[in-house]
Motif scaffolding. Structure first.
Motif, PDB file in Angstrom:
ATOM      1  N   PRO A 269      24.981 -43.095 -14.455  1.00  0.00           N
ATOM      2  CA  PRO A 269      24.557 -44.186 -13.581  1.00  0.00           C
ATOM      3  C   PRO A 269      23.173 -44.725 -13.921  1.00  0.00           C
ATOM      4  CG  PRO A 269      24.317 -42.069 -12.467  1.00  0.00           C
ATOM      5  CD  PRO A 269      24.967 -41.781 -13.776  1.00  0.00           C
ATOM      6  N   LEU A 270      23.081 -46.033 -14.058  1.00  0.00           N
ATOM      7  CA  LEU A 270      21.809 -46.746 -14.172  1.00  0.00           C
ATOM      8  C   LEU A 270      21.908 -47.961 -13.256  1.00  0.00           C
ATOM      9  CD1 LEU A 270      20.913 -46.830 -18.000  1.00  0.00           C
ATOM     10  CD2 LEU A 270      19.873 -45.424 -16.219  1.00  0.00           C
ATOM     11  N   LEU A 271      21.037 -48.020 -12.263  1.00  0.00           N
ATOM     12  CA  LEU A 271      21.036 -49.127 -11.300  1.00  0.00           C
ATOM     13  C   LEU A 271      22.439 -49.371 -10.742  1.00  0.00           C
ATOM     14  CD1 LEU A 271      18.571 -51.687 -12.933  1.00  0.00           C
ATOM     15  CD2 LEU A 271      18.093 -49.887 -11.268  1.00  0.00           C
ATOM     16  N   ARG A 272      23.068 -48.277 -10.329  1.00  0.00           N
ATOM     17  CA  ARG A 272      24.385 -48.303  -9.677  1.00  0.00           C
ATOM     18  C   ARG A 272      25.490 -48.817 -10.596  1.00  0.00           C
ATOM     19  NH1 ARG A 272      20.722 -50.312  -6.384  1.00  0.00           N
ATOM     20  NH2 ARG A 272      21.453 -52.450  -6.643  1.00  0.00           N
ATOM     21  N   ARG A 273      25.256 -48.789 -11.896  1.00  0.00           N
ATOM     22  CA  ARG A 273      26.286 -49.117 -12.878  1.00  0.00           C
ATOM     23  C   ARG A 273      26.526 -47.886 -13.750  1.00  0.00           C
ATOM     24  NH1 ARG A 273      27.280 -54.801 -12.810  1.00  0.00           N
ATOM     25  NH2 ARG A 273      26.022 -55.562 -11.081  1.00  0.00           N
ATOM     26  N   THR A 274      27.714 -47.773 -14.322  1.00  0.00           N
ATOM     27  CA  THR A 274      27.978 -46.722 -15.302  1.00  0.00           C
ATOM     28  C   THR A 274      27.707 -47.295 -16.683  1.00  0.00           C
ATOM     29  OG1 THR A 274      29.641 -45.683 -13.900  1.00  0.00           O
ATOM     30  CG2 THR A 274      29.695 -45.151 -16.240  1.00  0.00           C
ATOM     31  N   VAL A 275      26.702 -46.738 -17.352  1.00  0.00           N
ATOM     32  CA  VAL A 275      26.216 -47.298 -18.611  1.00  0.00           C
ATOM     33  C   VAL A 275      26.271 -46.234 -19.700  1.00  0.00           C
ATOM     34  CG1 VAL A 275      24.228 -48.344 -19.776  1.00  0.00           C
ATOM     35  CG2 VAL A 275      24.713 -48.904 -17.381  1.00  0.00           C
ATOM     36  N   THR A 276      26.691 -46.636 -20.878  1.00  0.00           N
ATOM     37  CA  THR A 276      26.618 -45.797 -22.077  1.00  0.00           C
ATOM     38  C   THR A 276      25.433 -46.291 -22.888  1.00  0.00           C
ATOM     39  OG1 THR A 276      29.005 -45.405 -22.088  1.00  0.00           O
ATOM     40  CG2 THR A 276      27.828 -45.071 -24.162  1.00  0.00           C
ATOM     41  N   TRP A 277      24.486 -45.396 -23.178  1.00  0.00           N
ATOM     42  CA  TRP A 277      23.198 -45.879 -23.677  1.00  0.00           C
ATOM     43  C   TRP A 277      22.460 -44.821 -24.496  1.00  0.00           C
ATOM     44  CZ3 TRP A 277      18.607 -43.450 -22.005  1.00  0.00           C
ATOM     45  CH2 TRP A 277      18.777 -42.517 -20.970  1.00  0.00           C
ATOM     46  N   HIS A 278      21.431 -45.288 -25.176  1.00  0.00           N
ATOM     47  CA  HIS A 278      20.413 -44.421 -25.777  1.00  0.00           C
ATOM     48  C   HIS A 278      19.127 -45.229 -25.844  1.00  0.00           C
ATOM     49  CE1 HIS A 278      18.650 -41.100 -27.886  1.00  0.00           C
ATOM     50  NE2 HIS A 278      19.822 -40.492 -28.013  1.00  0.00           N
ATOM     51  N   ASN A 279      18.024 -44.552 -25.657  1.00  0.00           N
ATOM     52  CA  ASN A 279      16.729 -45.210 -25.823  1.00  0.00           C
ATOM     53  C   ASN A 279      15.994 -44.556 -26.978  1.00  0.00           C
ATOM     54  OD1 ASN A 279      16.019 -42.781 -24.694  1.00  0.00           O
ATOM     55  ND2 ASN A 279      14.889 -43.638 -22.977  1.00  0.00           N
ATOM     56  N   GLY A 280      14.804 -45.054 -27.271  1.00  0.00           N
ATOM     57  CA  GLY A 280      14.057 -44.496 -28.393  1.00  0.00           C
ATOM     58  C   GLY A 280      12.587 -44.824 -28.309  1.00  0.00           C
ATOM     59  N   GLY A 281      11.797 -44.036 -29.021  1.00  0.00           N
ATOM     60  CA  GLY A 281      10.370 -44.272 -29.100  1.00  0.00           C
ATOM     61  C   GLY A 281       9.826 -43.730 -30.404  1.00  0.00           C
ATOM     62  N   THR A 282       9.033 -44.533 -31.096  1.00  0.00           N
ATOM     63  CA  THR A 282       8.350 -44.099 -32.312  1.00  0.00           C
ATOM     64  C   THR A 282       6.852 -44.284 -32.093  1.00  0.00           C
ATOM     65  OG1 THR A 282       8.411 -46.279 -33.363  1.00  0.00           O
ATOM     66  CG2 THR A 282      10.331 -44.857 -33.671  1.00  0.00           C
ATOM     67  N   GLY A 283       6.080 -44.207 -33.155  1.00  0.00           N
ATOM     68  CA  GLY A 283       4.640 -44.393 -33.007  1.00  0.00           C
ATOM     69  C   GLY A 283       4.242 -45.794 -32.614  1.00  0.00           C
ATOM     70  N   GLY A 284       5.174 -46.760 -32.762  1.00  0.00           N
ATOM     71  CA  GLY A 284       4.816 -48.136 -32.448  1.00  0.00           C
ATOM     72  C   GLY A 284       5.934 -48.994 -31.918  1.00  0.00           C
ATOM     73  N   PHE A 285       7.030 -48.383 -31.451  1.00  0.00           N
ATOM     74  CA  PHE A 285       8.140 -49.137 -30.869  1.00  0.00           C
ATOM     75  C   PHE A 285       8.746 -48.368 -29.698  1.00  0.00           C
ATOM     76  CE2 PHE A 285       8.134 -50.942 -35.139  1.00  0.00           C
ATOM     77  CZ  PHE A 285       8.376 -52.283 -34.906  1.00  0.00           C
ATOM     78  N   ARG A 286       9.346 -49.121 -28.769  1.00  0.00           N
ATOM     79  CA  ARG A 286      10.201 -48.558 -27.730  1.00  0.00           C
ATOM     80  C   ARG A 286      11.493 -49.363 -27.719  1.00  0.00           C
ATOM     81  NH1 ARG A 286       7.188 -45.160 -28.379  1.00  0.00           N
ATOM     82  NH2 ARG A 286       5.969 -43.925 -26.897  1.00  0.00           N
ATOM     83  N   SER A 287      12.621 -48.664 -27.531  1.00  0.00           N
ATOM     84  CA  SER A 287      13.918 -49.320 -27.680  1.00  0.00           C
ATOM     85  C   SER A 287      14.896 -48.841 -26.625  1.00  0.00           C
ATOM     86  CB  SER A 287      14.489 -49.034 -29.074  1.00  0.00           C
ATOM     87  OG  SER A 287      14.654 -47.630 -29.264  1.00  0.00           O
ATOM     88  N   PHE A 288      15.913 -49.660 -26.405  1.00  0.00           N
ATOM     89  CA  PHE A 288      17.023 -49.333 -25.514  1.00  0.00           C
ATOM     90  C   PHE A 288      18.245 -50.097 -25.992  1.00  0.00           C
ATOM     91  CE2 PHE A 288      19.934 -50.019 -22.038  1.00  0.00           C
ATOM     92  CZ  PHE A 288      19.886 -48.857 -21.278  1.00  0.00           C
ATOM     93  N   GLY A 290      22.359 -50.317 -24.698  1.00  0.00           N
ATOM     94  CA  GLY A 290      23.317 -49.812 -23.717  1.00  0.00           C
ATOM     95  C   GLY A 290      24.431 -50.801 -23.447  1.00  0.00           C
ATOM     96  N   ILE A 291      25.586 -50.265 -23.049  1.00  0.00           N
ATOM     97  CA  ILE A 291      26.719 -51.118 -22.686  1.00  0.00           C
ATOM     98  C   ILE A 291      27.273 -50.680 -21.330  1.00  0.00           C
ATOM     99  CG2 ILE A 291      27.385 -51.721 -25.035  1.00  0.00           C
ATOM    100  CD1 ILE A 291      29.588 -49.574 -24.855  1.00  0.00           C
ATOM    101  N   ASP A 292      27.677 -51.658 -20.556  1.00  0.00           N
ATOM    102  CA  ASP A 292      28.374 -51.460 -19.286  1.00  0.00           C
ATOM    103  C   ASP A 292      29.811 -51.896 -19.523  1.00  0.00           C
ATOM    104  OD1 ASP A 292      29.555 -51.746 -16.808  1.00  0.00           O
ATOM    105  OD2 ASP A 292      27.946 -52.942 -15.927  1.00  0.00           O
ATOM    106  N   ARG A 293      30.673 -50.931 -19.797  1.00  0.00           N
ATOM    107  CA  ARG A 293      32.040 -51.266 -20.188  1.00  0.00           C
ATOM    108  C   ARG A 293      32.845 -51.821 -19.020  1.00  0.00           C
ATOM    109  NH1 ARG A 293      33.454 -46.094 -24.022  1.00  0.00           N
ATOM    110  NH2 ARG A 293      31.930 -45.032 -22.711  1.00  0.00           N
ATOM    111  N   ASP A 294      32.496 -51.434 -17.802  1.00  0.00           N
ATOM    112  CA  ASP A 294      33.231 -51.940 -16.644  1.00  0.00           C
ATOM    113  C   ASP A 294      33.094 -53.447 -16.503  1.00  0.00           C
ATOM    114  OD1 ASP A 294      34.034 -49.371 -16.008  1.00  0.00           O
ATOM    115  OD2 ASP A 294      32.393 -49.045 -14.574  1.00  0.00           O
ATOM    116  N   HIS A 295      31.918 -53.969 -16.883  1.00  0.00           N
ATOM    117  CA  HIS A 295      31.665 -55.404 -16.740  1.00  0.00           C
ATOM    118  C   HIS A 295      31.667 -56.134 -18.079  1.00  0.00           C
ATOM    119  CE1 HIS A 295      30.145 -53.719 -12.943  1.00  0.00           C
ATOM    120  NE2 HIS A 295      30.402 -54.902 -12.423  1.00  0.00           N
ATOM    121  N   GLY A 296      31.846 -55.396 -19.180  1.00  0.00           N
ATOM    122  CA  GLY A 296      31.934 -56.028 -20.486  1.00  0.00           C
ATOM    123  C   GLY A 296      30.636 -56.614 -20.980  1.00  0.00           C
TER     124      GLY A 296
END
Length: 324
Positions: A269-288, A290-296
């Motif tokens: 659950p993310l914000l009351r949605r079911t989400v498939t996701w991964h985030n990331g962080g390096t020395g100079g970037f932040r990333s995300f 994700g997909i909400d398959r229920d809503h496409g």
């Protein structure tokens, strides 16, 4: 007002003024939108570090290798890499779900020094080639197998899959993910000299340019680069399950709280949605990503900053779902 400008305005409001350079992709039933702010002349084709989203790519490569018959479902590390005896019996499936018992990082007397150099001057703490990584494993022993996030585990998973395919990891990403999907900006640099023209420079919280995370050892756990244009294609392929190794997206084990994990990818659950996701962080970037398959719908957001983009990306994903 164009759709791309509308997207950048929306994202800018969600991120705030502290994120000066970012790329974003949105996939929805009506189509895809992309934008890049502060990314230079390359625009939506400017490539950025995905950080630990690379683990999701590695998970797909692992499932794809199983489908090809190159890797057995019950394969262990010792089947494909020469490792200390204590590590050879670890199953690749345990690496993919962070249940191997491996520590977050490989051993070495300089771990604290490298961490300090990262925070002090932005130096890349991951500097090894593959033999260098393997040499740091003496004395590393698996601990408890409850879910515990491990960069080392995904480094070894990716290099084991690459060894099984007799192909370097960077080439595996190129031929089995980027090539089939037509991703023209997605690649794995194994040194700073391999960054392409137009690559976005990593920046720390103070806005200072720092070293890119570009080397062989970290590649499967944090070394993939991509662009807004390519991330839109990746999101669509994830939603349509046409991405190679799509089985990686399916949750197979508990991870933390209400989250479950597939091969690297988390679902919950993310914000009351079911989400498939991964985030990331390096020395100079932040990333995300994700997909909400229920809503496409799907969202990818990467900022050249060490300030999190998770909240903004989750809200963008929820708002996109509300419109479907």
């Amino acid at each position: 007002m164009s759709a791309a400008r509308t997207l950048s305005t929306q994202v800018g409001e969600l991120l705030g003024p502290q994120h000066a350079t970012y790329v974003v992709a949105l996939a929805a039933p009506a189509g895809e939108e992309v934008d890049a702010v502060g990314a230079g002349e390359a625009g939506v084709h400017a490539d950025v570090e995905l950080g630990s989203v690379s683990k999701g790519v590695t998970g797909m490569l692992w499932r794809d290798a199983i489908a090809r018959g190159e890797v057995a479902e019950d394969a262990v590390l010792g089947d494909h890499l020469e490792l200390p005896a204590a590590l050879g019996g670890i199953r690749l499936s345990a690496l993919a779900t962070h249940t191997s018992g491996l520590p977050r990082l490989a051993g070495g007397a300089d771990v604290l020094t490298r961490t300090w150099q990262l925070w002090r001057s932005g130096r890349n703490p991951y500097r090894e080639d593959l033999p260098g990584l393997l040499s740091r494993l003496e004395g590393v022993t698996p601990g408890r197998t409850n879910p515990s996030y491990s960069n080392l585990g995904f480094q070894l998973l990716g290099h084991a899959v690459a060894a099984a395919a007799a192909t370097p990891y960077a080439d595996l990403v190129s031929t089995r993910i980027a090539g089939p999907l037509g991703l023209v900006d997605t690649y794995v640099p194994t040194g700073a000299d391999e960054l392409r023209p137009g690559a976005v420079a990593p920046r720390n919280r103070r806005g200072r340019v720092v070293e890119p995370w570009a080397n062989v050892a970290i590649a499967p756990a944090g070394g993939v680069r991509s662009s807004a244009a390519d991330l839109a294609v990746l999101l669509r392929a994830m939603l349509d399950r046409t991405v190679p190794g799509a089985e990686a997206l399916e949750p197979v084990a508990p991870f933390a709280g209400k989250m479950r994990i597939g091969a690297g990818w988390l679902t919950g659950p993310l914000l009351r949605r079911t989400v498939t996701w991964h985030n990331g962080g390096t020395g100079g970037f932040r990333s995300f990503v994700g997909i909400d398959r229920d809503h496409g719908v799907g969202v990818a957001l990467v900022s050249a900053s060490t300030r999190s983009v998770d909240g903004a990306a989750a809200r963008l994903l929820a708002e996109a779902g509300d419109r479907t």
